[in-house]
Design an enzyme around this catalytic site. Structure first.
Site, PDB file in Angstrom:
ATOM      1  N   ALA A  65       0.842  -1.189   0.000  1.00 30.82           N
ATOM      2  CA  ALA A  65       0.000   0.000   0.000  1.00 30.82           C
ATOM      3  C   ALA A  65       0.881   1.244   0.000  1.00 30.82           C
ATOM      4  CB  ALA A  65      -0.910  -0.003   1.229  1.00 30.82           C
ATOM      5  N   GLY A 108      -0.019  -5.121   0.855  1.00 25.75           N
ATOM      6  CA  GLY A 108      -1.312  -5.096   0.190  1.00 25.75           C
ATOM      7  C   GLY A 108      -1.275  -5.729  -1.182  1.00 25.75           C
ATOM      8  N   GLU A 111      -1.681  -9.347  -0.559  1.00 28.66           N
ATOM      9  CA  GLU A 111      -3.075  -9.581  -0.182  1.00 28.66           C
ATOM     10  C   GLU A 111      -4.002  -9.513  -1.383  1.00 28.66           C
ATOM     11  OE1 GLU A 111      -3.559  -7.983   4.331  1.00 28.66           O
ATOM     12  OE2 GLU A 111      -2.815  -6.504   2.877  1.00 28.66           O
ATOM     13  N   GLU A 131       4.462  -5.982   6.871  1.00 23.78           N
ATOM     14  CA  GLU A 131       3.854  -4.938   7.698  1.00 23.78           C
ATOM     15  C   GLU A 131       4.453  -4.854   9.098  1.00 23.78           C
ATOM     16  OE1 GLU A 131       0.610  -6.057   4.692  1.00 23.78           O
ATOM     17  OE2 GLU A 131       2.181  -7.097   5.816  1.00 23.78           O
TER      18      GLU A 131
END
Length: 257
Positions: A65, A108, A111, A131
């Site tokens: 992200a 992300g 994911e 993360e």
């Protein structure tokens, strides 16, 4: 529709979405994710499209992200931010979605790949959930989908200690469908999507629904759900066409109804 952060095109019955933020290694900003979901939902409604491919670049599928956009956020900011909802919306796309992954698929980006239905990886692909290095944990399904894919022990190492999986390891642990040379990964993903798109459209959508139900239902409920979907298909023209074509030894002409 024109987009600023992605490129879209159709190849036969396959809709292709390509992230287009090369300087940021395709970091998943809210703007990029919003456009990606708009394109996914448009392809999902398009009767000429039977499957969808999401990809990035040879260097990076998506390197996480956009951290700059959340670095100073509060709990209230995050609760009111629809950003992570995009991953839930991806899950509701009814047509099969293939991730074509090369290079970094981190945070992300990992994911997002995990939220797709199939993954074709290049030999350079790396999967990870880093993360923990930012003082947080995955928030868009990384702890859940990764554990379901590779098991508790390895997921613990990936999430707690930033273990990265190579493409070959990802294939070994069942995270991806296949690994191909970097110059072929997108072509192979489109070829896979095209093969699926040529099959009976309603049956494909219900088959995807039945498989995804495995992660949400106990076995007995899942079996009952599968059986209902199976029976439902006998109300479709494609079921009549498919069985008649089989009996008469001819190719089926799917109508998607």
């Amino acid at each position: 529709m024109s987009y600023e952060n992605i490129l879209t095109r159709s190849e036969g019955r396959v809709g292709v979405i390509q992230f287009n933020r090369p300087k940021a290694l395709n970091a998943l900003s809210p703007a990029l994710m919003g456009e990606t979901m708009a394109a996914l939902e448009a392809f999902d409604k398009d009767e000429e499209v039977g499957a969808i491919v999401i990809t990035g670049s040879a260097r990076a599928f998506a390197a996480g992200a956009d951290i700059k956009e959340m670095a100073h956020a509060s709990v209230v900011d995050m609760l009111g931010n629809p950003f992570i909802d995009y991953w839930d919306r991806l899950r509701r796309v009814s047509k099969p979605v293939v991730a074509a992954v090369s290079g970094f698929a981190l945070g992300g980006g990992c994911e997002l790949a995990l939220a797709c239905d199939l993954i074709v990886a290049s030999e350079t692909a790396q999967f990870g959930q880093p993360e923990i290095n930012l003082g947080v944990i995955p928030g868009a399904g990384g702890t859940q989908r990764m554990t379901r894919a590779v098991g508790k022990a390895l997921a613990m190492e990936i999430v707690l200690n930033d273990r990265r999986l190579t493409a070959v390891e990802a294939l070994h642990y069942g995270l991806v469908n296949r690994v191909v040379p970097v110059e072929l990964y997108l072509e192979e993903a489109i070829k896979l999507a095209q093969a699926i798109a040529e099959r009976a459209p309603v049956a494909v959508r219900l088959a995807k629904e039945a498989i995804n139900a495995v992660y949400e239902m106990p076995l007995q409920a899942g079996l009952a759900h599968e059986r209902r979907l199976f029976y439902m298909l006998f109300a479709t023209a494609d079921q009549k066409e498919g069985m008649d074509a089989f009996v008469n030894k001819r190719p089926a002409n799917w109508q998607g109804k």
